[in-house]
Each structure stands twice: as C-alpha cells, then as structure tokens.
Design a protein around this motif. Structure first.
Motif, mmCIF file in Angstrom:
data_model
loop_
_atom_site.group_PDB
_atom_site.id
_atom_site.type_symbol
_atom_site.label_atom_id
_atom_site.label_comp_id
_atom_site.label_asym_id
_atom_site.label_seq_id
_atom_site.Cartn_x
_atom_site.Cartn_y
_atom_site.Cartn_z
ATOM 1 N N GLN A 1 1.306 -1.261 0.117
ATOM 2 C CA GLN A 1 0.057 0.029 0.021
ATOM 3 C C GLN A 1 1.116 1.646 -0.368
ATOM 4 O OE1 GLN A 1 -3.067 -0.030 3.176
ATOM 5 N NE2 GLN A 1 -4.258 2.021 2.528
ATOM 6 N N VAL A 2 2.178 0.978 0.881
ATOM 7 C CA VAL A 2 3.238 2.663 0.306
ATOM 8 C C VAL A 2 2.298 3.107 -0.172
ATOM 9 C CG1 VAL A 2 5.036 3.247 1.328
ATOM 10 C CG2 VAL A 2 3.149 2.048 3.359
ATOM 11 N N TRP A 3 4.157 1.259 -0.878
ATOM 12 C CA TRP A 3 4.563 2.136 -2.647
ATOM 13 C C TRP A 3 3.041 2.223 -3.547
ATOM 14 C CZ3 TRP A 3 3.061 0.095 -7.918
ATOM 15 C CH2 TRP A 3 4.290 0.509 -8.743
ATOM 16 N N LEU A 4 1.613 1.862 -3.435
ATOM 17 C CA LEU A 4 1.414 2.060 -4.617
ATOM 18 C C LEU A 4 0.543 3.664 -4.233
ATOM 19 C CD1 LEU A 4 -1.786 -0.161 -3.813
ATOM 20 C CD2 LEU A 4 -0.420 0.438 -6.461
ATOM 21 N N THR A 5 0.747 4.168 -2.694
ATOM 22 C CA THR A 5 0.577 5.814 -2.811
ATOM 23 C C THR A 5 1.566 6.960 -2.729
ATOM 24 O OG1 THR A 5 0.579 5.247 -0.101
ATOM 25 C CG2 THR A 5 -1.897 5.433 -1.282
ATOM 26 N N MET A 6 3.041 6.118 -2.664
ATOM 27 C CA MET A 6 3.943 6.735 -2.239
ATOM 28 C C MET A 6 4.720 7.386 -3.470
ATOM 29 S SD MET A 6 3.627 8.410 0.547
ATOM 30 C CE MET A 6 2.619 7.839 2.336
ATOM 31 N N GLY A 7 4.760 6.107 -3.957
ATOM 32 C CA GLY A 7 5.821 6.199 -5.163
ATOM 33 C C GLY A 7 5.395 6.821 -5.973
ATOM 34 N N VAL A 8 6.921 7.270 -6.909
ATOM 35 C CA VAL A 8 6.585 7.912 -8.383
ATOM 36 C C VAL A 8 6.365 7.787 -9.484
ATOM 37 C CG1 VAL A 8 8.549 9.942 -7.565
ATOM 38 C CG2 VAL A 8 8.932 7.394 -8.784
ATOM 39 N N GLU A 9 5.661 7.877 -10.775
ATOM 40 C CA GLU A 9 5.859 7.323 -12.347
ATOM 41 C C GLU A 9 6.719 6.021 -11.986
ATOM 42 O OE1 GLU A 9 2.622 7.977 -14.327
ATOM 43 O OE2 GLU A 9 1.986 9.071 -12.243
ATOM 44 N N ALA B 1 -7.998 0.370 -19.752
ATOM 45 C CA ALA B 1 -6.123 -0.181 -19.863
ATOM 46 C C ALA B 1 -5.782 0.889 -19.043
ATOM 47 C CB ALA B 1 -6.152 -0.175 -21.397
ATOM 48 N N GLN B 2 -6.455 2.571 -18.950
ATOM 49 C CA GLN B 2 -5.314 3.603 -18.507
ATOM 50 C C GLN B 2 -6.265 3.609 -16.710
ATOM 51 O OE1 GLN B 2 -2.861 4.889 -20.817
ATOM 52 N NE2 GLN B 2 -3.777 3.684 -21.818
ATOM 53 N N PRO B 3 -4.562 4.203 -16.252
ATOM 54 C CA PRO B 3 -5.322 4.341 -15.187
ATOM 55 C C PRO B 3 -7.082 4.820 -15.415
ATOM 56 C CG PRO B 3 -3.074 5.525 -15.446
ATOM 57 C CD PRO B 3 -3.535 4.747 -16.459
ATOM 58 N N VAL B 4 -7.413 5.005 -14.081
ATOM 59 C CA VAL B 4 -9.565 4.787 -13.958
ATOM 60 C C VAL B 4 -9.198 5.688 -12.604
ATOM 61 C CG1 VAL B 4 -11.697 4.792 -13.623
ATOM 62 C CG2 VAL B 4 -10.574 3.349 -15.578
ATOM 63 N N THR B 5 -8.231 5.492 -11.432
ATOM 64 C CA THR B 5 -8.550 6.697 -10.218
ATOM 65 C C THR B 5 -7.478 7.376 -10.198
ATOM 66 O OG1 THR B 5 -6.788 4.673 -9.395
ATOM 67 C CG2 THR B 5 -9.332 4.226 -9.166
ATOM 68 N N LYS B 6 -6.527 7.630 -10.801
ATOM 69 C CA LYS B 6 -5.712 8.727 -11.265
ATOM 70 C C LYS B 6 -6.745 10.281 -11.095
ATOM 71 C CE LYS B 6 -1.900 10.078 -13.518
ATOM 72 N NZ LYS B 6 -1.067 9.900 -14.780
ATOM 73 N N ILE B 7 -5.743 10.796 -10.911
ATOM 74 C CA ILE B 7 -6.179 12.761 -10.901
ATOM 75 C C ILE B 7 -6.184 13.013 -12.181
ATOM 76 C CG2 ILE B 7 -7.016 13.636 -8.796
ATOM 77 C CD1 ILE B 7 -4.277 14.651 -8.132
ATOM 78 N N PRO B 8 -6.903 13.355 -13.385
ATOM 79 C CA PRO B 8 -6.312 14.193 -14.085
ATOM 80 C C PRO B 8 -4.950 15.070 -14.137
ATOM 81 C CG PRO B 8 -8.544 14.144 -14.197
ATOM 82 C CD PRO B 8 -8.163 13.419 -12.891
ATOM 83 N N GLY C 1 -6.317 -4.406 -7.179
ATOM 84 C CA GLY C 1 -6.921 -3.339 -8.225
ATOM 85 C C GLY C 1 -6.059 -2.287 -8.178
ATOM 86 N N ARG C 2 -5.757 -1.695 -6.966
ATOM 87 C CA ARG C 2 -4.925 0.032 -7.928
ATOM 88 C C ARG C 2 -4.121 -0.310 -8.372
ATOM 89 N NH1 ARG C 2 -5.796 1.724 -1.118
ATOM 90 N NH2 ARG C 2 -3.832 3.158 -2.303
ATOM 91 N N PHE C 3 -3.354 -1.454 -8.498
ATOM 92 C CA PHE C 3 -2.060 -1.907 -8.637
ATOM 93 C C PHE C 3 -2.018 -1.861 -10.282
ATOM 94 C CE2 PHE C 3 1.500 -5.451 -10.105
ATOM 95 C CZ PHE C 3 2.250 -3.971 -10.619
ATOM 96 N N LEU C 4 -3.206 -2.899 -10.543
ATOM 97 C CA LEU C 4 -3.100 -2.625 -12.142
ATOM 98 C C LEU C 4 -4.147 -1.591 -12.497
ATOM 99 C CD1 LEU C 4 -5.937 -6.643 -12.351
ATOM 100 C CD2 LEU C 4 -2.891 -6.136 -12.803
ATOM 101 N N ASP C 5 -4.457 -1.121 -12.242
ATOM 102 C CA ASP C 5 -5.319 0.790 -12.664
ATOM 103 C C ASP C 5 -3.968 1.417 -12.663
ATOM 104 O OD1 ASP C 5 -7.500 2.547 -13.376
ATOM 105 O OD2 ASP C 5 -7.346 3.725 -11.616
#
Length: 1348
Positions: free
Chosen positions: A417-425, A966-973, A454-458
């Motif tokens: 979870q830390v990797w998902l929330t804190m990481g860079v692109e 296929a593209q990120p859905v939950t990421k802020i544009p 799911g958040r990772f696949l996104d």
C-alpha cells in the motif's frame, strides 16, 4: 509593440496579478479524448504470461549409493560426523534395513511435493540397474519430465571425466557411470539432483556432453551421409535442469548437528531444516526456552494454513517466491517457478539450501544458474516470522494457549500500500506482488488484497502484464466462484483491467462459466453504474468475435439485460451496452433474431440522438452489425433492415465525424447485404450523371485575376497538413488542381484557359484521394460530387421501378453526401464503399471487356509533345489542365506529400491552348501503367481493383473505447493536478489574458482620438477574405479563398500557411477562434455550409484537423447568387451571397450558424449536435450574427436590410421578438453589445449606422458614414467603428459619429494607394484594426505609439 514584449518576457509583478477566475470556469470546446487522439485501439502487448508448455514431473528415480557402514576411500570423515540421511541414523539398525528405510523416507519426502508421480527406488545399484530404471521411466513418461535424484554419500567423488560411481553386483568394486550415458537413458526434459561432494563437476561435464550432442545433431542434419547420421542419435539435452549440492572443489559439511544429506533436507523438508538451522544460530538465544527437541513438537500440518506449521510453510512459500520473482529474469522465473509444480517447489527450497549451505562454506549450484539470493532482504522477514512463531511454542505446548497468527501478510500488504500511495510514476515494480497473490488464498485478508491489487492494475497495461506474469490469473478466475457480494466490485474492476490488456482470456472465462458472474452483476440493479459498466465491458470482450462466448451469453439472457439498461443515466454504461449488443449479434444469427423479438433495433434508435457522441457511435455500430448479418434474408428481416437504414440515414449531418465514420461502416454492411440492389442503383446514377450537365459554380472567374503578374509575390511553400490522414489534395499543385474536389470543366463544356502564370508549373494533378494505399478509384471525386448534385436535380425514383428501391436510392444518396464530407476520414471511407459497388456493377454489367466503356472512362489530356507521354496518375481524379483562369499571384503550390511517387513528367501546354482530348481508355487500370497503344487483351482482368469492403472497413471505435479501461481510471487527471505542467501552462496563459485585458482597458478607457499608425504590413499569399485577431497573443489569421495564413503582427513575420481543404468552388467566409483564452483552435466556415476546426497552427507542428462537419446542409453553392441583387458597390468577391456567417459563444459552447438559408442553426459543441433551428421568417440570406449568452439573445442582420432579434429560450414560432426594418439595403454588420443593457448597432452597405435598444421598436440614434461599404467592424470595448470602402479607403468613427481617422495610403512604398477593402476586423481588446484589401496586402493600424 513594446508592451507585448514586456508581457511575454516579464515575470516581475506576476504575484500582484491574479488570473481572471472566469477563465478557469469557461468550458473548452473540442478538447475531449476523441478530438485529441487517433481513434484506434492500443497496440497489443505481447503477452508472455501464458505457459505455452506447462509440464508435469511424472516419474522420479531415487538412486541411493550409501553402502551403509563402509566409507568411500577418498573422503576422510571427521569424528563426530554428520550421519543422518533422510532424518534417520543409518547406524541405528542393520545396514540393509537402514538402506530400505532411508529409501522409503526419501520417497515420502518427495511425495509431499508431488504425490501423483511414479516413484522408483534404486538402492546401491549397478550400472545396468540404473540403465534399466532410467529407460523404463523415460518410456512411460513420454514427453513429460523425469527426475533423477542421486545420493553419492557411500561412493567416491565424481571424476573430472564426467563419471559418477555405482557398485558392481557383489559390492567389491566401485563402477564409474558416464554422465553421457545417463543423458542418453534419461532423455529430455529431465531434472537432476546431485547430493554428493564435488557435485559441481557433474554439472560441468553434463554441459560439455550436452554441447557435444548439439554438435553431433548439427553435423547429422547438414550431412546425411556422415556416419553420425546413420547412428540413432540421443535427444538434445537443452531442456534439462540440474541442482547440485556444492561447487566442483567443495566437500559437503560434516557438522554433527546437521544431517549428512543437508542438501536433500533443504530441498524436501525445508521447514524442518530451516527451524533447526535457526535454533543453531546465535540469535536464537533471544528466543528463550526453544530447543531442538521442542521444534519437533510444533503442532499442525504443513498443508493446513490455520496451524503454526502450515502458516510457516505458507509464509516460506510466499517469501521464496517473492525473492525469485524479484531477482530472476522474467522468462527464467516463468520457466522454473510457474511451469511445473515440483520444479517450482524444488527451486524455492533451493533458495533456502543456498542460504543454509553457504553458512557452512558450501555453494549449491544450479543449471540454469541463478543469481545469488542468500542475502536478500526478505530473508529477514522470514527470520522474524520464525522468531514470532517459536517464541509462542513453550506456552502453546505446556499451557495449551491459543496460537496467535503471524502479522507477516498484513505487514506485507501495508508495504504494498505504501508503494502504491507514495511512489513516483517510473519506478521498479513492487517487491510484494507475489505475496499479494498468496494473500488471495486467505479469507481474512482477501478483501484488502483485492482492493490493493485493483489499485495496482489501474496503473496501466504494464502493471496488468506484471501481475499476469506473477501468476494472478488462476487465482482471480477461481474467485469468480465466490458468492461474497463485497468482492463483486473489486473482481469486476480487476477483470475489466485484465481483459482490456489481454482479451484472449475470453475463452478461459467461458470455459469456467465466469461469464455468469458478470451477467449477474449486470442484472443487479443495486450495483453502481460504474461496476455495471465494467461488467458489460467484460461481456463485450467475451462475445467479441468468439462464437462460444456469443452462444453462452445469449443463453445467459445478455440481450434482455442490455436492453433494460439502454436508458441508464450513466453515458459510459449506455455506450458499452450498445457495443456489447453490436458484438453479440455480429455474424451470429440466433442473437439477431432474439434482438428482433425484443425490438432491440427500435430501442437502440433512442441512442441515435444521445447527447454524448460516443454513445451515438456505439448505437450506430450496434445497428450496423444488426443489419450486417450474412444469414439468409426473409421479407421480415428485409423490412427491418430498411427501417434501420432509414433511421441511420438521419445521422448524415451529425456534428461528430466519429459518428459519421461509424455511419459509413454501418451502411457498408447494408450495401454488402443487398449488393445486387445497390449495383442497379449505381448503374442508374452513373448513366444519369453522364447525361446531365450541372450548372457549375466554378465558371465564375475569381477576383484578383487581373492583377499584373509583375506584382506576384514569391510563391510561398505551403506547409503540408496532417489531418490524421493526408488532407485531400494538399498533395496537388494548387494552380493545376486546386483540390481533388475540382469539377472537370472539360466534361461540362467550359473551355480551360491558361494564364501566363501557369506555364512553368509541373502537373502534379493527381492526389492520394486520402486513401492510404492509393487504390485506383473508378468513380473519381468529381464524378461523385457531380452525381450528388445531379441527384438533387432529377428525381431518380421515377426512373427505377424495382420495389423498395427507393430505400437503396436514398442510401446511395446518403453515401454520396458522405463522400463529400468535410472530414477526410469520413469521405475516404464513403469513397471506398461507393467505388466497391461501382466496380461490381461494372463487372456485372459487361459481358466481355469493352475497351471504350463510356461510363468507365475519363479523358486524359495528351501532352503537346507528339510522343504521347501520359500523365502518371496516382489517385482517382482525372488529370485536368488548369481549370482556374486566375494568374499566378493567386495560386500557391502545395508541397507533395511523402507517399506520392515523384515520377510524373512535367506538363506544359501551349499558351492559352486547350489540351485536346485523346486516347480514351478504361480507368480501372492501375496507375495508367500502359498507354492506350498497349491496350490490354480481352481476357485480361483489370488488376487495379481490390475488394474495398472487407473486414478492413472498420473505425476502431470499440478498441479505442476499450482503452479507457486499460488506462488509469482512479488517477487524478493531469489538468486537475496543481503541480502538473499542463496546469502551470494554463495558469501562465490565464495570467497573460488578465494582463492583456487590464492593459488594453486602460488604453480604451482613456478614449481613442486617432487610429492611423500602421504597425504591420505584409503581402498575403492570397486575397484576404476574412481576418481574425487572436484575442490574447500576437497572432492574426488571414483567410483567402481556401487557405489560411498566420502572421505575428508584432514581429512582422509569417508563422504558417495551410490549405483549409474546402472544394474548389467554395470559399472561406467566416473564422472564429475557439478556446481563445486557453488552447486555441481555429474554426473556418465555407459557403457550402461546412465547418472545419484546426489545431497546431502557427507553431512548429503540422496543422491538424480536429473535427469538421456540415453546419448548414442545404446551402448548395449552385443555388447561390440567385437571391442576391443588392448593391453595385459590393466587392466582386461577395457576389455569391452571404456565404456562411457564424458567431461563437465560449461561455455556453454554442455556435450560431446561418447564411444563405432561412434559419439560424445553433450547434452545441459539447454534444456535437444541432440543438435548435430558429426560422428567420425572411426570404433573404442572413449576413451577420451576434449573440449574448446572458440574455439568450441573437441578433441577425439580413440581406433585405432587416435586423431581427431572437430569444433562443422560446419556441420556434415565438422566438422572434423584434424586427427592425429601418435599413433599406444589405446589412453589413449587426452587433449586440455584451452588457446587460447593451444596444444593437447595425450598419448597411449604404453607410447608415443605427442604434437600437432591444426593448424599443425604433432606433434611438442614426449616423451616416461612407457609402459603398464593403466591410465594417465595431470594436467591442472602445466606441469605434471602422468602415472599409470599395473606393479604396478606410474611415474610422466613434459612436458619436465623429471621424477619427481616414486611411487612404500605405506608409512607405512611396505612399501607394490602398486597394479595394475586402475585409477588416478590430482586435477584441487592443485598439488595433486589421485591414485586408484586393491587392493582397494585409495591414494593421493602431493608436499613436506614445499611447501604447
């Protein structure tokens, strides 16, 4: 312009200025994904996660050479020494019994990992016994894997010659066994385990022998007569795996606390040895009360994850899997850890062996070799888990307290979870991914694991590929059998992500009945719309070109489920429901009839007028595949097809090119279905077109053609335009063939004159026709264009008596209309469909090949040289001599595009001569490769045709829509991310806008007393017909008849010049900047009613067409000029009528359009559809439009002198709220001031300026300016009017009627007189006036320098 330079370069003072808030709130037009992206699917990533060759280890040979009680001669053992073999002390019983017990134990240890294999023990064997054992196992195993386990603790060490030792029959001698022979008996694929000292030697020898075999096989393959080829050669050993206990020079550890077969223990009883080893480390003193005896008593079973032993085993599996996934190359990981269950277990345990044995100076070896893993950080997590487990042991065993589960998995999920929330692109993949996989097995953590997965696949397709390569697929497939409702949203999301990247999973889902899960989600009305959307997307992938999936979903009631959701408020759901329906009945007749029974087509009709273009598209797609079924037709189905066709035909003027492209494809299905009927219609139209002469609007000479040639500017090069496909005819030299849409005047009987200016230009009179592969077209664009106009004159229906034919005629007309679509991709598709039918009609119509078949020929002009050179022709338009009689000054060559062959001979006719028509020959020949002299033989089929309508005719809409998942859905544009570059650039633009508004306001508020300082002059490539200032930067757009030039008026340089793509007989009559406050687009309107929107102009990129559509459909240019007999003062270029006039409202995204029609049509650019037609109530054209969004008012000036005011909130019969009839001549400009109590200012060609208050019936003020106005503009901020006169001067007035300036001469140029004014425009903010005149000059005037 000093202040603009300051504006661009100063960053000082930015802090005091704030961008205007309303800039942020203004909507943007034509900036959606469908405008900025090419409509196509994403490139499919090569998916390597599927194991092409899953394997099983089916047979195991356990070869033990222990010779209990007799030590081999070359090993000196310590005392005490390691004794245990398979956890048994061989000296504790008789030698024979010990041997058998150890053999049985070893088999049990292996059976824990692979219970179903065939086990054969060979205890203290001879060479023959080993041979017999190996060959029989290989025979039974066939192509599967065989394991050979060798324990050589009772024989000498392996030799450098590549031999291991066994015994003779009576155990008096050690006998060598060559590895080469062992390879031969074992064959491939195999896995070898060597537990003996110096085991690395065997690995080396094995490789050498394997190489030798490869060479022998090669020799035999190359030379069949070679002796090697006569021998039966053993198999290649490429697919073999080896695990050896130590390097070539190392001895096995002899520590008495360890088992003698430490390597085997690590491979087959990892938890037991790992715990013992843990206790032997110094750190275990930190866990009080734990002894080796206690370890034996750990409760539980290895395969029960709820018990301490089972949990440790589970954690061990997760950790070793994770280490391997993070350290190994992906393909090696797949091969060793995912292909074969037993191999995977042995390799996981091998990682432990490396860790333990290295601590005793022993290095296990493997082939393929693995990178070292014994120092990996995850081992510390293992030590901690063991520590936590063992520390509970004393109390559990002595007091019976409950076992506390390890926090290991929860902690690893937190790390993920830390990797998902804190990481860079851009970063390395998360280490914990394989652990997340293991956690899916646990009900306790499953929900959280699925959420994180799911958040990772996104994160994108790369993340999906990674997860699939780890092995997630079988886990999430199995979870579809779960009935837990809380997992539904998560599983639907995960599956949508997987299928968006790899659609081949459709088969797996149907095989496991997975589609039923998604059918139930879709039918569940309590599910949020977004999850139902994903479910229907998944189902749309399952039924896509997969008949088993279509069958399964049809039985699962998919059609009824989808039809119920067609009217859902969620647009993406409506879109995918329609796509799903279109796919389920694509080439699948049972589904189509099920649709007919449920009136599916009628329910889909409502979506054809949906506000969202993508939804309209999807509906057109669904109706297209509905009529495109190739099954037998009955009268009932034909009637349905006709109904659908006529419904689809209503979209002919849809505002979105994406919808119209889909429409062409849908109609092409119908054309294929009813080919013979369409062939009849085609023949009829072709005949009709030949016999009918259309009055051509192109005969009128252009103004400016009398300009002396010496004034001609250096011919500028136009930039080639890249509107997704080549914009038609950018390829052509404009003086010969202004555009592909040229009408061939020779056909229509008008002479083709040449002007001196055209002499030197080579004829590149062909065009790629926008078709990427240069197909030879039978019906050229001109023919189709003429046909389209013929069909509007003559009633074809009376000519054709076949029943129902009217439907086919209508559809043919629709396709003709679409072939002239302003958007190149739409017209290209329609041309393909029409030409396909024309070709088939021609083929069917002629019994034998007739050389001079009239309808197929176009005349090719011969070159004046007597050699009969022919113009080589790449497109399908006939080669024509110049049909424009204007001089060189008005003609600009377009550079050829890349894909055009440059081998055309130059064509130079004699001065003023008309090229004779000669040598007619069929146009079906490809590229006119042979001249008429070498005409084809009778039997020679024309080679130029390819079947146009095939599976290739599709728009990519569905695949493009699938990219969303296929593209990120939950990421802020990016535009909402305050730190993103996009956001910063917008902020900069809005600050610039605020500054322009502020600085210009300070000038206009002081009042403008003079406006005649010429700040810019340049010669435009064409006669300026419309000029438009960019509201905030220093760019001005100048349109001539069919091209647009951009100038930087501050620097005085030309930025760009490109071709607008309108047909030769039309001209640009209006321009607007859309989104001028932000990312500007340019809208051009031409007098045939077409609107085109451009981006990337005036910068370093190629201009691209964003969209184009027919804004007004009934403005046929041929009808122009009849309604217009107004004023002799008017400039010749205006002779054709008002053309098209537009007004743009950024706040609402509405575009008002009118012109030579009796309505004002309002387009909503967000929905890309017509929202309102307001009847003008006059029998005259509209010449000027002005609107005010706050009051919902539209003011129109008309050709009959009336000024009409409309309130667009009211119905069509009541919306005209005021008509002023005080002018008695053509209204040049009607302007509505934007304030809440703003007045209407209108001016006619006679120069009378009238001021109206919208609520009063009479004018409140009248001024008289110059007579003979050709152009006029009113400054929106300053009270200024500029009048341009036919008599070559400009007069400026303020709104009190005082003359501010009169401009008659240019500065410099020896004071040359200004030409007749063709257009003028004020800057929306600065007091600048741009003037274009018939002598090609374009000048800008402003106030005195000191005021600026």
């Amino acid at each position: 312009m000093k202040m603009d330079a300051d504006l661009l370069h100063s960053t000082v003072g930015l802090s005091e200025e704030e961008p205007d808030m309303n800039d942020w709130e203004l909507p943007l037009a034509f900036m959606k994904k469908r405008h900025s992206e090419k409509i196509e699917g994403s490139k499919a990533l090569a998916q390597s996660w599927r194991m092409k060759d899953r394997m099983k280890t089916v047979s195991v040979a356990l070869v033990l050479c222990l010779n209990v009680g007799v030590d081999p001669p070359d090993v000196v053992k310590t005392s005490p020494c390691a004794r245990l073999e398979c956890w048994i002390d061989p000296l504790s019983m008789s030698p024979q019994k010990a041997l058998e017990t150890i053999g049985a134990n070893l088999q049990k240890q292996y059976e824990n990992w692979q219970p179903r294999a065939r086990y054969k023990q060979s205890l203290d064997p001879t060479v023959d016994e080993v041979k017999k054992l190996c060959t029989s196992l290989r025979r039974n195993a066939k192509e599967e894997r065989v394991l050979f386990h060798y324990n050589g603790h009772g024989v000498p060490r392996p030799t450098v010659n590549g031999e291991i030792w066994v015994f003779n029959k009576n155990y008096t001698q050690y006998i060598p066994l060559s590895i080469y022979d062992l390879q031969t008996w074992m064959g491939s694929p195999s896995i070898f385990v060597y537990d003996c000292s110096n085991a690395g030697i065997i690995v080396k020898s094995f490789k050498q022998f394997a190489l030798q075999r490869e060479q022998e096989l090669e020799v035999a393959a190359i030379n069949p007569s070679h002796p090697l080829a006569q021998m039966s050669l053993p198999p290649s050993m490429k697919n073999c795996i080896q695990l050896a206990a130590c390097e070539a020079s190392e001895l096995l550890p002899m520590n008495p606390d360890l088992p003698a077969d430490l390597f085997t223990s690590c491979l087959t009883t990892p938890i037991k040895i790992a715990l013992r080893w843990f206790c032997m480390q110094k750190s275990s003193k930190l866990v009080p009360g734990v002894t080796l005896d206690l370890i034996e008593k750990i409760p539980g079973r290895l395969n029960d994850r709820r018990t301490p032993l089972g949990e440790l085993n589970w954690i061990f599996t997760a950790i070793t899997d994770t280490i391997a996934w993070n350290v190994l190359p992906r393909d090696l990981f797949q091969k060793l850890f995912r292909q074969d269950l037993l191999v995977a277990s042995l390799f996981r345990n091998f990682l432990l062996a490396e860790r333990i044995m290295r601590s005793y100076n022993c290095t296990p070896v493997s082939s393929p070799r693995l990178p070292p893993t014994y120092m990996h950080a995850m081992w510390q997590a293992w030590d901690l888990a063991v520590d936590i487990c063992l520390s509970q042991l004393p109390t559990i065993i002595e007091e019976g307290t409950a076992f506390r589960h390890s926090p290991f998995f929860a902690e690893q999920l937190t790390a993920f979870q830390v990797w998902l929330t804190m990481g860079v692109e851009n970063r390395n993949p998360p280490e914990q991914l394989p652990i997340v996989l293991q956690v899916l097995l646990s009900q306790v953590h499953r929900l959280r694991a699925l959420d994180l997965l799911g958040r990772f696949l996104d994160l994108g397709p790369w993340a999906v590929s990674l997860a699939l390569s780890v092995g997630i697929f079988p886990y999430v497939l199995k979870l579809l059998q779960s009935s837990a409702r809380e997992l539904r949203p998560l599983l639907v999301f995960i599956w949508a992500k997987i299928l968006a990247v790899d659609s081949s999973c459709q088969a797996d889902l149907v095989k496991d009945n997975g589609h039923k899960y998604f059918l139930s989600v879709l039918a569940d009305s309590y599910m949020p719309a977004e999850h139902r959307t994903m479910a229907v997307f998944i189902l749309a992938v399952i039924v896509n070109s997969y008949s088993t999936g279509q069958e399964a979903c049809l039985q699962g009631n998919l059609i009824a489920n989808c039809l119920e959701q067609l009217s859902d408020p969620h647009p993406l759901l409506r879109q995918w429901v329609a796509i799903c329906l279109g796919r389920i009945w694509q080439n699948f007749d049972p589904a189509r009839w099920c649709g007919v029974r449920d009136s599916a087509h009628e329910k889909l009709y409502t979506l054809l007028s949906d506000p969202i273009p993508e939804v309209r598209c999807a509906a057109v797609f669904a109706l297209g595949t509905f009529v495109g079924n190739s099954a037998e037709r009955t009268d009932h189905s034909t009637t349905i097809d006709h109904n659908v066709a006529m419904m689809l035909a209503q979209l002919i003027n849809d505002g979105s090119p994406v919808v119209r492209k889909e429409l062409v494809v849908a109609l092409s299905h119908l054309v294929v279905q009813y080919e013979s009927n369409f062939c009849t219609v085609a023949i009829q139209f072709i005949e009709e077109e030949k016999n009918y002469t259309v009055p051509s609007p192109a005969n009128t000479a252009e103004p400016g053609n009398l300009t002396p040639v010496r004034d001609s500017p250096a011919i500028p090069r136009l930039r080639s335009v890249n509107s997704y496909t080549n914009i038609r005819a950018v390829t052509t030299a404009r003086n010969l063939n202004k555009s592909l849409q040229n009408l061939n005047l020779n056909e229509e009987g008008a002479p083709a004159a040449f002007s001196p200016g055209n002499l030197s230009t080579s004829s590149s009179a062909s065009s790629t026709l926008g078709s990427p592969d240069n197909d030879e077209y039978i019906l050229s664009f001109e023919t189709l264009d003429k046909m389209r106009r013929v069909s509007s004159y003559s009633s074809l229906n009376s000519l054709i008596g076949v029943s129902f034919n009217s439907v086919y005629t209508q559809i043919w007309r629709v396709l003709l209309h679409l072939a002239a679509d302003p958007f190149p991709e739409v017209s290209d598709l329609a041309m393909k469909v029409l030409n396909s039918i024309a070709y088939k009609a021609m083929m069917n119509a002629r019994p034998q090949r007739i050389l001079d078949s009239g309808s197929l020929t176009q005349s090719a002009p011969a070159s004046p040289t007597s050699k009969g050179t022919h113009i080589h022709h790449t497109g399908g338009s006939p080669p024509i001599p110049s049909t424009s009689s204007s001089s060189l000054t008005n003609e600009v060559p377009k550079p050829p595009t890349r894909d055009q062959p440059a081998t055309r001979p130059p064509y130079t006719p004699t001065l003023g001569g008309q090229a004779p028509h000669s040598h007619q020959f069929p146009r079906t020949r490809k590229m006119f490769d042979k001249g008429p002299e070498q005409a084809a033989e009778d039997g020679d089929e024309p080679c130029g045709h390819r079947n146009y309508i095939s599976a290739a005719l599709q728009t990519g809409l569905c695949d493009w829509s699938a990219k969303y998942f296929a593209q990120p859905v939950t990421k802020i544009p990016e535009e909402h991310d305050l730190q993103s570059q996009v956001r910063m650039e917008r902020q900069w633009r809005f600050l610039r806008n605020a500054r322009v508004r502020k600085q210009s306001r300070s000038i206009t508020q002081r009042g403008v007393s003079r406006l005649d300082d010429q700040i810019f002059i340049n010669r435009n490539p064409g006669v300026p017909s419309v000029v438009k200032f960019h509201p905030f930067n220093t760019c001005i757009a100048v349109a001539d008849k069919d091209s647009i030039c951009f100038w930087d008026w501050e620097k005085g340089e030309r930025l760009d010049y490109f071709y607008n793509g309108n047909p030769r007989y039309t001209r640009i009559t209006a321009m607007e900047y859309l989104n001028g406050h932000d990312c500007s687009l340019l809208l051009t309107a031409t007098d045939d009613g077409a609107l085109r929107v451009w981006k990337n102009f005036a910068d370093q990129k190629n201009p691209e067409m964003v969209t184009a559509w027919q804004g007004l459909s009934d403005m046929l240019p041929t009808t122009r000029g009849l309604a217009r007999r107004v004023s002799i003062y008017l400039d010749r270029s205006k002779q054709g009528g008002a053309g098209m006039v537009v007004d743009w409202e950024q706040e609402t995204g509405l575009l008002m359009t009118s012109g030579d029609v009796r309505i004002i049509r309002i387009w909503d650019t967000d929905r890309e559809m017509k929202v309102q037609d307001i009847p003008t109530g006059a029998d005259s054209c509209v010449t000027s439009l002005s609107c005010d969004s706050q009051r919902s008012l539209i003011v129109a000036g008309l050709g009959d002198g009336s000024v009409r005011v409309f309130d667009r909130r009211m119905g069509p019969n009541d919306c005209r709220i005021m008509t002023y009839r005080e002018h008695n001549a053509w209204v040049v400009k009607a302007h509505l001031q934007k304030d809440t109590d703003g007045h209407i200012i209108s001016v006619s060609v006679n120069g009378d300026v009238r001021f109206f208050e919208p609520r009063t019936p009479d004018s409140i003020n009248v001024l008289q300016t110059v007579k003979g106005l050709t152009a006029l503009d009113i400054h929106p901020q300053a009270n200024l009017l500029a009048c341009g006169s036919m008599n070559q001067f400009i007069a400026l007035y303020n709104t009190n009627g005082d003359v501010i300036s009169n401009i008659k001469y240019y500065d410099g140029f020896m004071g040359q007189r200004i030409g007749a004014i063709s257009c003028l425009a004020f800057h929306p903010h600065w007091p600048h006036l741009a003037v274009g005149s018939n002598d090609y000059y374009m000048s800008i005037y402003s106030t005195e320098k000191r005021l600026r």
